[in-house]
Each structure stands twice: as structure tokens, then as C-alpha cells.
Design an enzyme around this catalytic site. Structure first.
Site, PDB file in Angstrom:
ATOM      1  N   GLU A  65       0.822  -1.208   0.000  1.00 30.34           N
ATOM      2  CA  GLU A  65       0.000   0.000   0.000  1.00 30.34           C
ATOM      3  C   GLU A  65       0.855   1.257   0.000  1.00 30.34           C
ATOM      4  OE1 GLU A  65      -2.808   0.481   3.238  1.00 30.34           O
ATOM      5  OE2 GLU A  65      -3.681   2.214   2.229  1.00 30.34           O
ATOM      6  N   ILE A  78      -1.104  -1.776   7.541  1.00 29.61           N
ATOM      7  CA  ILE A  78      -2.098  -1.455   8.581  1.00 29.61           C
ATOM      8  C   ILE A  78      -3.413  -1.198   7.846  1.00 29.61           C
ATOM      9  CG2 ILE A  78      -2.792   0.108  10.429  1.00 29.61           C
ATOM     10  CD1 ILE A  78       0.065   0.719  11.050  1.00 29.61           C
ATOM     11  N   ASP A  79      -4.294  -2.154   7.873  1.00 27.07           N
ATOM     12  CA  ASP A  79      -5.615  -1.923   7.269  1.00 27.07           C
ATOM     13  C   ASP A  79      -6.537  -1.419   8.364  1.00 27.07           C
ATOM     14  OD1 ASP A  79      -7.635  -1.901   5.290  1.00 27.07           O
ATOM     15  OD2 ASP A  79      -8.515  -3.584   6.361  1.00 27.07           O
ATOM     16  N   THR A  98      -6.343   2.226   8.868  1.00 26.60           N
ATOM     17  CA  THR A  98      -5.440   3.264   9.394  1.00 26.60           C
ATOM     18  C   THR A  98      -6.209   4.323  10.178  1.00 26.60           C
ATOM     19  OG1 THR A  98      -3.878   2.868   7.603  1.00 26.60           O
ATOM     20  CG2 THR A  98      -3.676   4.975   8.753  1.00 26.60           C
ATOM     21  N   ASP A 122      -6.358  -4.715  -0.067  1.00 24.57           N
ATOM     22  CA  ASP A 122      -7.482  -4.955   0.847  1.00 24.57           C
ATOM     23  C   ASP A 122      -8.180  -6.278   0.519  1.00 24.57           C
ATOM     24  OD1 ASP A 122      -7.404  -2.401   2.240  1.00 24.57           O
ATOM     25  OD2 ASP A 122      -8.155  -1.499   0.397  1.00 24.57           O
ATOM     26  N   ASP A 155      -1.004  -5.083   2.870  1.00 22.42           N
ATOM     27  CA  ASP A 155      -1.538  -3.888   3.543  1.00 22.42           C
ATOM     28  C   ASP A 155      -0.965  -3.907   4.959  1.00 22.42           C
ATOM     29  OD1 ASP A 155      -2.882  -1.782   4.638  1.00 22.42           O
ATOM     30  OD2 ASP A 155      -4.807  -2.293   3.740  1.00 22.42           O
TER      31      ASP A 155
HETATM   32  C1  IPD Z   1      -8.904   1.238   3.996  1.00 22.40           C
HETATM   33  C2  IPD Z   1      -9.876   0.675   5.000  1.00 22.40           C
HETATM   34  C3  IPD Z   1     -11.215   1.338   4.825  1.00 22.40           C
HETATM   35  C4  IPD Z   1     -11.757   1.172   3.405  1.00 22.40           C
HETATM   36  C5  IPD Z   1     -10.727   1.636   2.389  1.00 22.40           C
HETATM   37  C6  IPD Z   1      -9.422   0.916   2.616  1.00 22.40           C
HETATM   38  P1  IPD Z   1      -6.409   1.491   4.867  1.00 22.40           P
HETATM   39  O1  IPD Z   1      -7.622   0.694   4.134  1.00 22.40           O
HETATM   40  O2  IPD Z   1      -9.997  -0.715   4.879  1.00 22.40           O
HETATM   41  O3  IPD Z   1     -12.145   0.805   5.710  1.00 22.40           O
HETATM   42  O4  IPD Z   1     -12.914   1.921   3.246  1.00 22.40           O
HETATM   43  O5  IPD Z   1     -11.209   1.408   1.085  1.00 22.40           O
HETATM   44  O6  IPD Z   1      -8.478   1.305   1.627  1.00 22.40           O
HETATM   45  O7  IPD Z   1      -6.172   2.739   4.087  1.00 22.40           O
HETATM   46  O8  IPD Z   1      -6.858   1.760   6.254  1.00 22.40           O
HETATM   47  O9  IPD Z   1      -5.274   0.522   4.753  1.00 22.40           O
END
Ligand code: IPD
Length: 276
Positions: A69, A91-92, A94, A219, A89
Site C-alpha cells: 500500500e 495497517i488496514d 489506518t 485490501d 496492507d
Molecule cells: C482502507 C480501509 C477502509 C476502506 C478503504 C481501505 P487502509 O484501508 O480498509 O475501511 O474503506 O477502502 O483502503 O487505508 O486503512 O489501509
């Protein structure tokens, strides 16, 4: 068929280590900045954890490729080739991490010849570990996962995430899609702030369907293997096969519920991961 079980073991070890870094970082002051939009957040910890995961994997597998990411946000081309490729990813969730809202995960997927082979997702707050390898089942802390077999949408719990665009036209479509799914009627629609953990809830049968426009390949990659190995469907929002780079997805325990969700959705165009 090549045996990728060693890669799964390595991914699990790295996800656990990365999770420890996230757990200690969440207690400290965070340096927060934004990427594509003011709501698309990134912290120092995202960069540190991605660096930790990629450098450890690169040492083990020097010929493999990486999609991460934060590397992608920094301009590294997001390209899925036939080569073995890790999709990360760090930290999913964030935004959740920034607020210490307890829905944050490390996600590590792996593809070979553009086929998703394995996925590891570690829930950093409660220590839940989701793992799967193609053809070998999906597990949560070692216990086999099974999706919900519900076919009746009026008994379905549906999950989604908002995505980073907040302009009025996008929000109208987002809310319109949610309204259609709420008024089906379904049991409800939930947003938890982490696409990967929401997708794990489809794998575990805690919810029947997930849909989203605006998420990324990192994701979906690990979660898609976990859901499919738990017996579920991960497809495109048009009803066709999943396109990992398309920034959209529908996942469900049964094809009937997936098809129902597909029919309700008005698309939101977020472009493609491999064209930015
Ligand atoms: C995001 C989260 C968020 C979702 C976004 C993702 P990130 O990832 O999962 O809930 O709505 O589409 O990109 O930016 O926290 O790694």
C-alpha cells in the site's frame, strides 16, 4: 502444482511480528498525514510496518515481487505479473488505528501467475489470526472457517466500507446503494472501518455479504483466498470474475446473495490500481 506452504508459514510469522509493532505503535503519539484525499490517512507506523514486512520477505525470497500500500502511494508501480508476488496492507484500518478504534489488521496475500494462492490477516487488537492456502481450507486461530449458507437476503447481514471519496455525488450513490440493501429488507448493514476484517467476517459466517467501491488490491488479496477457502464467493460488482486491480468487490457466502447484491449496486468509479 508447486507447494507454497513454506510461504504461508513465513507470512504468518511476519504478520505476527508486524502485529506486535502495530500494538505498541497504537499506544504512542502518531504522525498522521493524508494521501489521495483528506480522509485517506497514513502514519509513520504504516511505513515502518510495510518496510518490516517487505524487507523480511525479500531476504527470504529475493526473486519475488511486492505490491504494498505505502510503496504504491509513494509511486512504485502496482503491477501484477506472472511472478510470485506478495500483496501487502501493513495497517488496514489506518483511520481506526489513528483513533485507537479496535479494528486494525495486517494483511498479507500472495499470488503466482496472477492466481491468489494464500492469505494471512492478523487482527492487531484481539490477536485473531486468519489464514488460508488455496485448496487447503481457511482457518481462524487454527479452527476451520465456513461461510454462512444463507440464501435469503431478508435474513442477511451485509457489510460495506465507505471509501476515500466524500464528494456529494459519490456520497449520494454510496447512500443510495446502502438504502437499497437496507430496504430489501436485510437484517442490517454494518461499517467497521477495515475492509480486510470485514471480509474475514464473511469467511467466518458472521455476515452474509460484503460490497465496496474504492478499496485496493491489498485490501482484497489475502481476504479473497480466506473467503473462497471457507466456501464463499468473491466476484466483481458486475457479477463477473473478480478483477483484483478494479477497486471494487462483492463477496458473499452464497451465490444467491452475491447475485442479489450485484443487482442493487450503482457503480462508483475509483479507477484502477494498475493505472495510477
Ligand atoms: C482502507 C480501509 C477502509 C476502506 C478503504 C481501505 P487502509 O484501508 O480498509 O475501511 O474503506 O477502502 O483502503 O487505508 O486503512 O489501509
Amino acid at each position: 502444482m508447486e507447494d507454497w506452504s513454506h510461504c504461508l508459514d513465513v507470512a504468518v510469522q511476519i504478520a505476527l511480528r508486524a502485529g506486535q509493532v502495530v500494538q505498541s505503535a497504537v499506544k504512542q503519539e502518531k504522525q498522521v498525514s493524508s494521501k489521495s484525499t483528506p480522509t485517506d490517512l497514513v502514519t509513520e507506523a504504516d511505513h515502518q510496518v510495510e518496510e518490516l514486512i517487505i524487507s523480511t520477505l525479500r531476504e527470504k525470497y529475493p526473486s519475488h515481487r511486492f505490491i504494498g500500500e505505502e510503496s504504491s502511494a509513494a509511486g512504485v508501480k502496482c503491477e501484477l505479473t506472472d511472478d510470485p508476488t506478495w500483496i501487502i496492507d501493513p495497517i488496514d484500518g489506518t483511520c481506526n488505528f489513528v483513533h485507537s478504534f479496535p479494528m486494525v489488521a495486517v494483511s498479507i496475500g500472495f499470488a503466482v501467475r496472477k492466481e491468489l494462492e494464500l492469505g494471512v490477516i492478523y487482527h492487531c487488537f484481539d490477536g485473531t489470526l486468519y489464514t488460508a492456502r488455496k485448496g487447503h481450507g481457511a482457518f481462524c486461530n487454527g479452527v476451520r472457517l465456513q461461510v454462512s449458507k444463507e440464501k435469503d437476503v431478508s435474513k442477511a447481514l451485509i457489510l460495506t466500507e465507505i471509501g476515500a471519496k466524500r464528494d456529494p455525488a459519490t456520497l449520494d450513490i454510496f447512500l443510495g446503494n446502502m438504502k437499497k440493501l437496507l430496504s430489501a429488507p436485510t437484517h442490517g448493514v454494518r461499517i467497521i472501518g477495515s475492509s480486510t476484517l470485514a471480509l474475514c467476517h464473511i469467511a467466518s459466517g458472521a455476515a452474509e455479504a460484503y460490497y465496496q467501491y474504492g478499496l485496493h488490491c491489498w485490501d482484497i488479496a489475502a481476504a479473497a483466498v480466506i473467503i473462497r477457502e471457507a466456501g464463499g464467493y468473491v466476484i466483481d460488482t458486475t457479477g463477473g470474475p473478480l478483477d483484483l486491480m478494479s477497486r471494487r468487490v462483492v463477496a458473499a457466502g452464497t451465490r444467491q446473495i452475491a447475485d442479489y447484491v450485484v443487482k442493487q449496486l450503482q457503480p462508483i468509479n475509483y479507477g484502477r490500481d494498475d493505472l495510477t
